[in-house]
Design an enzyme around this catalytic site. Sequence first.
Site, PDB file in Angstrom:
ATOM      1  N   HIS A 295       0.830  -1.207   0.000  1.00 35.80           N
ATOM      2  CA  HIS A 295       0.000   0.000   0.000  1.00 35.80           C
ATOM      3  C   HIS A 295       0.864   1.256   0.000  1.00 35.80           C
ATOM      4  O   HIS A 295       0.588   2.210  -0.741  1.00 35.80           O
ATOM      5  CB  HIS A 295      -0.911  -0.012   1.222  1.00 35.80           C
ATOM      6  CG  HIS A 295      -1.671   1.268   1.428  1.00 35.80           C
ATOM      7  ND1 HIS A 295      -2.779   1.602   0.685  1.00 35.80           N
ATOM      8  CD2 HIS A 295      -1.469   2.305   2.290  1.00 35.80           C
ATOM      9  CE1 HIS A 295      -3.236   2.775   1.068  1.00 35.80           C
ATOM     10  NE2 HIS A 295      -2.471   3.229   2.043  1.00 35.80           N
ATOM     11  N   HIS A 300       1.157   5.107  -2.354  1.00 35.61           N
ATOM     12  CA  HIS A 300       1.495   6.471  -1.943  1.00 35.61           C
ATOM     13  C   HIS A 300       2.734   7.060  -2.626  1.00 35.61           C
ATOM     14  O   HIS A 300       2.733   8.219  -3.051  1.00 35.61           O
ATOM     15  CB  HIS A 300       1.716   6.520  -0.426  1.00 35.61           C
ATOM     16  CG  HIS A 300       0.460   6.533   0.370  1.00 35.61           C
ATOM     17  ND1 HIS A 300      -0.379   7.631   0.426  1.00 35.61           N
ATOM     18  CD2 HIS A 300      -0.117   5.584   1.162  1.00 35.61           C
ATOM     19  CE1 HIS A 300      -1.412   7.362   1.213  1.00 35.61           C
ATOM     20  NE2 HIS A 300      -1.291   6.133   1.670  1.00 35.61           N
ATOM     21  N   GLU A 340      -6.059   9.113  -0.041  1.00 41.09           N
ATOM     22  CA  GLU A 340      -6.314   7.671   0.017  1.00 41.09           C
ATOM     23  C   GLU A 340      -7.269   7.193  -1.082  1.00 41.09           C
ATOM     24  O   GLU A 340      -7.024   6.156  -1.705  1.00 41.09           O
ATOM     25  CB  GLU A 340      -6.880   7.286   1.385  1.00 41.09           C
ATOM     26  CG  GLU A 340      -5.882   7.362   2.523  1.00 41.09           C
ATOM     27  CD  GLU A 340      -4.793   6.301   2.447  1.00 41.09           C
ATOM     28  OE1 GLU A 340      -4.871   5.396   1.592  1.00 41.09           O
ATOM     29  OE2 GLU A 340      -3.841   6.386   3.242  1.00 41.09           O
ATOM     30  N   SER A 359      -3.458   0.795  -4.809  1.00 42.37           N
ATOM     31  CA  SER A 359      -2.849  -0.403  -4.221  1.00 42.37           C
ATOM     32  C   SER A 359      -3.873  -1.527  -4.060  1.00 42.37           C
ATOM     33  O   SER A 359      -3.578  -2.542  -3.434  1.00 42.37           O
ATOM     34  CB  SER A 359      -2.234  -0.069  -2.852  1.00 42.37           C
ATOM     35  OG  SER A 359      -3.220   0.403  -1.946  1.00 42.37           O
TER      36      SER A 359
END
Length: 462
Positions: A295, A300, A340, A359
């Site tokens: 993730h 990110h 997010e 992700s």
Amino acid sequence: FFSRTFFKNINFPDTKRLLKMDKGKRPADAVNSSPKKAKESEVTNTSLIFSVVSEVGALEKALDAFKTNGVNLKHIESRPSKLDDKEYQFFVTTDASSANIEAAVASLNKITSRVVTVLDTNPSTDNPSWFPHKIRELDQFASRVLSAGKDIDSDHPGFKDKTYRERRAFFADIAINYKHGEVIPHIDYTKEETETWGAVFRKLVSLYPTHACKEFNRVFPLLIENCGYREDNIPQLEDISRFLHDSTGFRLRPVAGLLSSRDFLAGLAFRVFHSTQYIRHHSKPLYTPEPDICHEILGHVPLLADKSFAEFSQEIGLASLGASDEEVKKLATVYWFTVEFGVCKQDGDLKAYGAGLLSSFGELEYCLTDKPKLNDFDPAVTGVTDYPITEYQPQYFVAESFESAKDKVRRFAASLSRPFHCRYNPYTECIELLDNATQLLNVAYSIKSDMHALISALESKA
């Protein structure tokens, strides 16, 4: 800077400390049955700044305010005032109950030349008035993990796997003992961990060209080239952190698990992203109940290397410093629906830019279908919108661009009820409060210098 000034008649248990105070609060000697009274009688470390006119007896009167109200002074420093050359400013560290400190402040305000500034220096997650001013103070967050870390929940896929639990404890120890400025330890990932990474990597890379925003797709090949992003290799945080720092000034630091919203957002203010190093359990490679390295570095990292997105992320972090719990909750919700699970418009199409989407193979496909509801991004509305954490999002907020989203967040931050404005100084790696004329002039001079350089460059091209 304050020059150190000491006085014989004041008790200084530790004169070497300035802002490095005890983390916890010591209970008062007296026992109170009332929770409110108990809180008021707790002994805390609090720092104050006050100014006095430079005249005979002025300091003596100020110190008497502490003595009269039972406040012990642990440290004191002085400097000529930058606001008035006829005044001196004093920085003091106190050790007393909040009630006694409030009484002392009230007495001081009657005799000092300016209103006393109270600096709460107890670094507590539950204390909204404290926030890190120096990048090294992020070290204090290392052990303040809310979940995961060494202990995982009973419904976690790896709960009954002793080897996996031991491995998680290994990663947690690295994060808890890491200090700012150190090289992030190199991890020798196991064959099983690398295969889990490979399964995730293969699935997601097949979708990025058609589903991810253009900024993401611009950076991803650079990560393959410079940081070892491959199906058969889990990249190292240190290599990625160096790449990010060269690109946008962001850097990574290892974290054992989930931080509070306040602590996590505070890191962004310094362009620091707290990243896990552990990977999800091999039994379910396409599912994880908490953020893992897949993730973090697939979702990110690519956009943290984009200038506009890096600035956008830092804006949210800066807005959180010193904000109330309610305001931090709103900012965390804005973060959720943007960093997010954000979607943006590009060339007439919708593209994903949120890490939770980039992700997750399943939700990356889902978010661009006609199933979820799409709303225009408005921080005031977004910040009070409820969302699920265990299923695909029923709605997304669409940004026109990163620049547009950044401007909206900046305006939203200005509407918060904080009594100050602040900025991050990348040269000193400190947060500066813009609460007096001197600080504002320093910023103005810095902007002036940059403008001169810009004008000179433009004139040379004319």
